[in-house]
Design a protein around this motif. Structure first.
Motif, mmCIF file in Angstrom:
data_model
loop_
_atom_site.group_PDB
_atom_site.id
_atom_site.type_symbol
_atom_site.label_atom_id
_atom_site.label_comp_id
_atom_site.label_asym_id
_atom_site.label_seq_id
_atom_site.Cartn_x
_atom_site.Cartn_y
_atom_site.Cartn_z
ATOM 1 N N ASN A 2 0.987 -1.233 -0.217
ATOM 2 C CA ASN A 2 -0.173 -0.335 -0.029
ATOM 3 C C ASN A 2 0.748 1.088 -0.105
ATOM 4 O OD1 ASN A 2 -2.398 2.090 0.216
ATOM 5 N ND2 ASN A 2 -2.768 1.040 1.766
ATOM 6 N N LEU A 63 7.764 3.520 -8.019
ATOM 7 C CA LEU A 63 6.305 2.926 -9.539
ATOM 8 C C LEU A 63 7.119 1.771 -9.687
ATOM 9 C CD1 LEU A 63 5.053 6.288 -9.568
ATOM 10 C CD2 LEU A 63 4.221 4.689 -8.114
ATOM 11 N N LEU A 68 4.624 -0.495 -10.287
ATOM 12 C CA LEU A 68 3.130 -0.097 -10.587
ATOM 13 C C LEU A 68 2.894 1.170 -11.742
ATOM 14 C CD1 LEU A 68 2.635 1.840 -6.842
ATOM 15 C CD2 LEU A 68 1.318 -0.099 -7.884
ATOM 16 N N CYS A 172 -7.918 10.665 -12.777
ATOM 17 C CA CYS A 172 -7.290 9.590 -11.980
ATOM 18 C C CYS A 172 -8.493 9.559 -11.387
ATOM 19 C CB CYS A 172 -6.466 10.764 -10.285
ATOM 20 S SG CYS A 172 -4.427 10.290 -10.189
ATOM 21 N N THR A 182 -4.372 1.115 -12.595
ATOM 22 C CA THR A 182 -2.671 0.620 -12.228
ATOM 23 C C THR A 182 -2.063 1.822 -13.037
ATOM 24 O OG1 THR A 182 -3.258 -0.365 -15.031
ATOM 25 C CG2 THR A 182 -3.188 -1.279 -13.235
ATOM 26 N N TRP A 185 -1.642 5.854 -10.167
ATOM 27 C CA TRP A 185 -0.202 5.793 -9.175
ATOM 28 C C TRP A 185 0.579 7.313 -9.743
ATOM 29 C CZ3 TRP A 185 -0.474 5.530 -4.186
ATOM 30 C CH2 TRP A 185 -0.829 3.997 -3.797
ATOM 31 N N LEU A 189 0.698 10.666 -7.195
ATOM 32 C CA LEU A 189 2.214 11.157 -6.742
ATOM 33 C C LEU A 189 2.562 12.249 -6.961
ATOM 34 C CD1 LEU A 189 3.901 7.691 -6.037
ATOM 35 C CD2 LEU A 189 2.569 9.332 -4.430
#
Length: 337
Positions: A2, A63, A68, A172, A182, A185, A189
């Protein structure tokens, strides 16, 4: 694993780095002094966008190691991002001739496109069209234009940061609702890296982004959009819709100046958002209006493109028409009085 805990950590690091960069800019007289082409009136430190660059580029390998994002996408982001940020950093601290900047921009775009696998087939009026080498050429021009227009549009407090946040958070949300978890991320970020900087850049700004930050954001958003197109052709249209405020203002202004015979490489303040900020006498109303347009006009259309199956080419026309009207209303590209 996580990675939710990474979000506040990255925002906090960006916040702290921006504070350090502000102290560095003050200590070394890296100050943006107002002149006839400026939209601000108070000498302000610049170069704070380096915090966004460092935070996000630190997150990209993590990542990739976590699976990810693909390593090829990571290399596209790292190589192009470092090159554009380095060029911008040098230009912030001195002057890099335009021809060398442009060479660096095209080199970074070609690097990114190579690792992304080129430009994906796109969905136009119900057909999947593979543009081949023309598509790759278009993608290089698109990346170079996007990083430059982001630099052009970074002219008032907070506008470039707010645009990046709105675009990435909107995408997002679309990824999550459409089942493309997928893809979430990297832009999420990226938002955290921008958010820490925005604390210092929100009007009235205490530090400016600088070319290192604005160019980096532009090419990163471009890479996100081309990367997404390989997952679903419709996602590329959604990115173009979400980027509409900057694309329309910058492109409309550039075309009008070219038609008038202006030297397009000369500094100016004739974008619609700059006229609007002078009209209202403040930067904040314009920056907040950009957020409002993204949230309540562009995002619903982008949602419709992905979730309701609206044709992307038609949707982008619908999305851009009111933006063009606003550009005309606020005299984008007109001669300054």
């Amino acid at each position: 694993m996580n990675f939710i805990w990474c979000l506040p950590v990255l925002a906090g690091i960006s916040l702290f780095l921006t504070w350090l960069l502000r102290r560095y800019a003050l200590a070394t007289s890296l100050i943006d002094t107002p002149n006839a082409r400026s939209s601000h009136t108070i000498p302000t430190p610049r170069g704070g966008g380096v915090a966004i660059v460092l935070c996000f580029l630190m997150a990209v390998p993590v990542l990739a190691w976590a699976g990810l994002i693909q390593w090829s996408w990571a290399w596209a982001l790292l190589g192009a991002g470092v090159a554009i940020a380095a060029l911008g950093f040098l230009d912030d601290h001195g002057h890099v001739p335009a021809r060398w900047r442009l060479l660096g921009h095209f080199s970074a775009a070609v690097w990114a496109l190579f690792f992304l696998g080129g430009f994906a087939p796109i969905h136009i009026f119900g057909f999947i069209v593979d543009l081949g080498w023309f598509g790759h050429f278009f993608a290089v021009l698109y990346l170079v234009w996007l990083l430059n227009l982001y630099n052009f549009m970074d002219g008032i407090d907070g506008i470039a940061s707010v645009e990046a946040l709105c675009v990435c958070l909107g995408m997002c949300a679309i990824y999550w609702l459409a089942g493309y978890e997928t893809l979430i991320w990297a832009p999420l970020l990226f938002c955290m890296a921008v958010l820490g900087f925005l604390y210092w850049n929100f009007p009235p700004a205490r530090i400016f982004m600088g070319d290192a930050g604005s160019g980096f954001i532009g090419i990163t958003l471009g890479i996100f959009s081309i990367q997404a197109a390989w997952v679903s052709p419709q996602l590329f249209w959604a990115w173009l819709i979400m980027l509409g405020v900057f694309i329309v203002d910058a492109t409309f202004t550039l075309v009008r100046r070219i038609l008038r015979g202006d030297k397009v490489y000369e500094a100016h303040r004739s974008h619609a958002y700059q006229f609007a900020s002078r009209h209202f006498g403040k930067h904040r109303p314009v920056t907040l209006t950009v957020a409002f347009i993204n949230a309540f006009w562009l995002l619903p259309i982008a949602f419709g493109t992905i979730l309701l199956g609206l044709d992307g080419a038609l949707a982008i026309c619908v999305a851009y028409i009111p933006l063009i009207v606003l550009a005309i209303r606020f005299n984008a590209g007109a001669l300054e009085k």
